[in-house]
Design a protein around this motif. Structure first.
Motif, PDB file in Angstrom:
ATOM      1  N   UNK A  17      -9.623  -0.269   8.131  1.00 13.03           N
ATOM      2  CA  UNK A  17     -11.012  -0.187   8.571  1.00 13.03           C
ATOM      3  C   UNK A  17     -11.944  -0.902   7.599  1.00 13.03           C
ATOM      4  N   UNK A  18     -11.775  -0.661   6.304  1.00  9.04           N
ATOM      5  CA  UNK A  18     -12.667  -1.296   5.328  1.00  9.04           C
ATOM      6  C   UNK A  18     -12.393  -2.795   5.237  1.00  9.04           C
ATOM      7  N   UNK A  19     -11.137  -3.188   5.424  1.00 12.12           N
ATOM      8  CA  UNK A  19     -10.801  -4.613   5.390  1.00 12.12           C
ATOM      9  C   UNK A  19     -11.480  -5.357   6.535  1.00 12.12           C
ATOM     10  N   UNK A  20     -11.622  -4.675   7.658  1.00 16.82           N
ATOM     11  CA  UNK A  20     -12.251  -5.286   8.821  1.00 16.82           C
ATOM     12  C   UNK A  20     -13.767  -5.166   8.790  1.00 16.82           C
ATOM     13  N   UNK A  21     -14.249  -4.049   8.274  1.00 17.60           N
ATOM     14  CA  UNK A  21     -15.686  -3.781   8.343  1.00 17.60           C
ATOM     15  C   UNK A  21     -16.505  -4.336   7.208  1.00 17.60           C
ATOM     16  N   UNK A  22     -15.926  -4.478   6.016  1.00 21.50           N
ATOM     17  CA  UNK A  22     -16.691  -4.980   4.874  1.00 21.50           C
ATOM     18  C   UNK A  22     -15.777  -5.624   3.847  1.00 21.50           C
ATOM     19  N   UNK A  23     -15.746  -6.935   3.848  1.00 23.47           N
ATOM     20  CA  UNK A  23     -14.918  -7.648   2.870  1.00 23.47           C
ATOM     21  C   UNK A  23     -15.432  -7.432   1.457  1.00 23.47           C
ATOM     22  N   UNK A  24     -16.751  -7.270   1.322  1.00 22.64           N
ATOM     23  CA  UNK A  24     -17.324  -7.044  -0.011  1.00 22.64           C
ATOM     24  C   UNK A  24     -16.861  -5.716  -0.589  1.00 22.64           C
ATOM     25  N   UNK A  25     -16.987  -4.641   0.187  1.00 23.65           N
ATOM     26  CA  UNK A  25     -16.571  -3.330  -0.297  1.00 23.65           C
ATOM     27  C   UNK A  25     -15.054  -3.253  -0.441  1.00 23.65           C
ATOM     28  N   UNK A  26     -14.340  -3.932   0.436  1.00 21.49           N
ATOM     29  CA  UNK A  26     -12.880  -3.919   0.347  1.00 21.49           C
ATOM     30  C   UNK A  26     -12.428  -4.558  -0.966  1.00 21.49           C
ATOM     31  N   UNK A  27     -13.061  -5.660  -1.332  1.00 23.08           N
ATOM     32  CA  UNK A  27     -12.698  -6.338  -2.579  1.00 23.08           C
ATOM     33  C   UNK A  27     -12.997  -5.448  -3.783  1.00 23.08           C
ATOM     34  N   UNK A  28     -14.184  -4.846  -3.806  1.00 27.57           N
ATOM     35  CA  UNK A  28     -14.566  -4.005  -4.941  1.00 27.57           C
ATOM     36  C   UNK A  28     -13.689  -2.757  -5.026  1.00 27.57           C
ATOM     37  N   UNK A  29     -13.282  -2.211  -3.902  1.00 29.22           N
ATOM     38  CA  UNK A  29     -12.496  -0.972  -3.901  1.00 29.22           C
ATOM     39  C   UNK A  29     -11.138  -1.140  -4.561  1.00 29.22           C
ATOM     40  N   UNK A  30     -10.621  -2.354  -4.607  1.00 31.35           N
ATOM     41  CA  UNK A  30      -9.315  -2.584  -5.236  1.00 31.35           C
ATOM     42  C   UNK A  30      -9.344  -2.292  -6.734  1.00 31.35           C
ATOM     43  N   UNK A  31     -10.526  -2.202  -7.304  1.00 34.73           N
ATOM     44  CA  UNK A  31     -10.652  -1.982  -8.745  1.00 34.73           C
ATOM     45  C   UNK A  31     -10.526  -0.515  -9.139  1.00 34.73           C
ATOM     46  N   UNK A  39      -9.510   7.696  -1.609  1.00 31.48           N
ATOM     47  CA  UNK A  39     -10.603   8.560  -1.155  1.00 31.48           C
ATOM     48  C   UNK A  39     -11.816   7.738  -0.739  1.00 31.48           C
ATOM     49  N   UNK A  40     -12.070   6.651  -1.468  1.00 32.64           N
ATOM     50  CA  UNK A  40     -13.186   5.770  -1.095  1.00 32.64           C
ATOM     51  C   UNK A  40     -12.938   5.147   0.277  1.00 32.64           C
ATOM     52  N   UNK A  41     -11.707   4.743   0.542  1.00 38.61           N
ATOM     53  CA  UNK A  41     -11.368   4.187   1.856  1.00 38.61           C
ATOM     54  C   UNK A  41     -11.580   5.226   2.949  1.00 38.61           C
ATOM     55  N   UNK A  42     -11.131   6.452   2.703  1.00 40.36           N
ATOM     56  CA  UNK A  42     -11.273   7.510   3.703  1.00 40.36           C
ATOM     57  C   UNK A  42     -12.751   7.811   3.976  1.00 40.36           C
ATOM     58  N   UNK A  43     -13.549   7.841   2.915  1.00 38.18           N
ATOM     59  CA  UNK A  43     -14.979   8.080   3.102  1.00 38.18           C
ATOM     60  C   UNK A  43     -15.610   6.925   3.867  1.00 38.18           C
ATOM     61  N   UNK A  44     -15.244   5.695   3.505  1.00 38.51           N
ATOM     62  CA  UNK A  44     -15.777   4.529   4.218  1.00 38.51           C
ATOM     63  C   UNK A  44     -15.428   4.612   5.701  1.00 38.51           C
ATOM     64  N   UNK A  45     -14.190   4.954   6.021  1.00 40.95           N
ATOM     65  CA  UNK A  45     -13.758   4.999   7.417  1.00 40.95           C
ATOM     66  C   UNK A  45     -14.589   5.997   8.217  1.00 40.95           C
ATOM     67  N   UNK A  46     -14.918   7.134   7.606  1.00 39.70           N
ATOM     68  CA  UNK A  46     -15.770   8.102   8.293  1.00 39.70           C
ATOM     69  C   UNK A  46     -17.174   7.547   8.497  1.00 39.70           C
ATOM     70  N   UNK A  47     -17.760   6.962   7.446  1.00 36.52           N
ATOM     71  CA  UNK A  47     -19.098   6.376   7.565  1.00 36.52           C
ATOM     72  C   UNK A  47     -19.115   5.292   8.637  1.00 36.52           C
ATOM     73  N   UNK A  48     -18.078   4.454   8.615  1.00 39.60           N
ATOM     74  CA  UNK A  48     -17.992   3.352   9.568  1.00 39.60           C
ATOM     75  C   UNK A  48     -17.877   3.884  10.995  1.00 39.60           C
ATOM     76  N   UNK A  49     -17.035   4.892  11.191  1.00 38.47           N
ATOM     77  CA  UNK A  49     -16.845   5.464  12.518  1.00 38.47           C
ATOM     78  C   UNK A  49     -18.144   6.081  13.030  1.00 38.47           C
ATOM     79  N   UNK A  58     -18.560  -2.107  17.027  1.00 36.86           N
ATOM     80  CA  UNK A  58     -17.180  -2.099  16.549  1.00 36.86           C
ATOM     81  C   UNK A  58     -17.141  -2.635  15.130  1.00 36.86           C
ATOM     82  N   UNK A  59     -16.916  -1.731  14.167  1.00 40.67           N
ATOM     83  CA  UNK A  59     -16.868  -2.099  12.752  1.00 40.67           C
ATOM     84  C   UNK A  59     -18.106  -2.899  12.319  1.00 40.67           C
ATOM     85  N   UNK A  60     -19.260  -2.395  12.792  1.00 41.28           N
ATOM     86  CA  UNK A  60     -20.516  -2.994  12.374  1.00 41.28           C
ATOM     87  C   UNK A  60     -20.928  -4.219  13.156  1.00 41.28           C
ATOM     88  N   UNK A  61     -20.184  -4.589  14.185  1.00 43.66           N
ATOM     89  CA  UNK A  61     -20.495  -5.796  14.942  1.00 43.66           C
ATOM     90  C   UNK A  61     -20.812  -5.441  16.396  1.00 43.66           C
TER      91      UNK A  61
END
Length: 313
Positions: A17-31, A39-49, A58-61
């Motif tokens: 979900x984060x890979x599709x919805x936000x490349x910026x947040x997905x990149x930063x989350x790898x750190x 947990x950050x991914x799970x929280x993002x998925x809920x916010x996104x949904x 659909x994923x912000x689009x």
């Protein structure tokens, strides 16, 4: 209680979900370290949904007008309540939120505040003043910053650090608003305060007309300036974080900050094409943020600017 397999399935779905919805947040989350990242991914998925359900996208689009907004918001509240109560909903994003709540003790008030933001949109609310703008930004992004701080291990009672986390959320949303003025207009929305439009002598609903483009670019620069102030303030919260969490936060701040900066630089042409950051630019910020995180102690004694808007307690 969910089995390790069930948790892994939910985490994988959140990662996608984060890979599709936000490349910026997905990149930063790898750190982040693994536990925080998941947990950050799970929280993002809920916010996104929640955002997708509220806005019919659909994923912000592809944001569209919805005819059943009250029912959609009621459904979000009911499933979120169930997730906080430890109940299974059958919806991966909400069951994932339940995992975050169980593992971090996430306060429900922040989740409620976020849904209140979606309620504002459902009610076709518009900001009249700059303070109204910040209030909206808190509900749809600042509250998420507070939740992310808890996910990163911040004590929910540490109000000072939560204020800085909120500042980062405000910076992100102000950048979003500047970038998405044209897209929001197509969906019948405008987050520019009415007082700003009056100041620039732009009739409400007409701000995207070509004759007003130079005046609109002035307001976009103003949004970028406000975003920069909150982005800088957010750095004051990083001493409370682990190195890897601070690294991720500072990388996200830089990457997303570039969106607002680029909108300001493009002036009248800011909305000809959607503003993005390249993989190379993201990588550069990740490297730079690593150095900033190592020296984050220098932010420890920086007082929060009292001029900045403060979230509700």
């Amino acid at each position: 209680m969910r089995s390790p397999h069930q948790r892994a399935v939910l985490v994988d779905g959140a990662r996608r979900s984060i890979a599709r919805g936000s490349k910026s947040f997905a990149a930063a989350s790898q750190l982040f370290d693994r536990a925080t990242r998941e947990r950050a991914w799970l929280l993002y998925a809920w916010c996104r949904a929640c955002d997708d359900v509220a806005d019919g996208q659909d994923h912000g689009h592809g944001m569209t007008r919805v005819d059943d907004a009250p029912a959609r918001i009621a459904r979000l509240r009911a499933m979120t309540d169930a997730a906080f109560a430890g109940e299974l909903t059958g919806e991966p994003a909400f069951d994932g939120l339940g995992i975050v709540v169980a593992e971090t003790g996430l306060p429900k008030r922040f989740a409620d505040d976020l849904i209140d933001g979606f309620q504002l949109d459902a009610d076709e609310w518009r900001p009249r003043s700059e303070a109204d703008l910040y209030r909206y930004c808190y509900h749809v992004a600042g509250a998420v910053g507070c939740m992310m701080a808890v996910v990163m291990g911040v004590d929910p009672a540490d109000e000072a650090t939560l204020d800085r986390a909120c500042d980062l959320g405000l910076a992100f949303q102000l950048s979003n608003i500047a970038r998405d003025i044209e897209e929001d207009d197509r969906a019948g929305r405008c987050y520019l305060p009415v007082e700003w439009l009056v100041e620039m002598d732009m009739p409400p609903g007409q701000h995207m007309k070509p004759p007003y483009r130079p005046r609109l670019s002035v307001l976009a620069r103003r949004l970028a300036e406000r975003a920069a102030l909150h982005e800088e303030s957010a750095r004051g919260g990083t001493p409370a974080l682990s190195y890897r969490s601070a690294w991720a936060v500072l990388a996200a701040a830089g990457i997303y900050g570039d969106i607002a900066r680029r909108v300001a630089e493009r002036g009248d042409h800011a909305w000809d094409h959607r503003v993005t950051t390249s993989k190379r630019e993201k990588a550069a910020w990740i490297a730079r943020a690593g150095v900033q995180a190592a020296g984050r102690g220098r932010y420890a004694d920086a007082p929060r600017d009292p001029v900045l808007w403060t979230r509700p307690r």
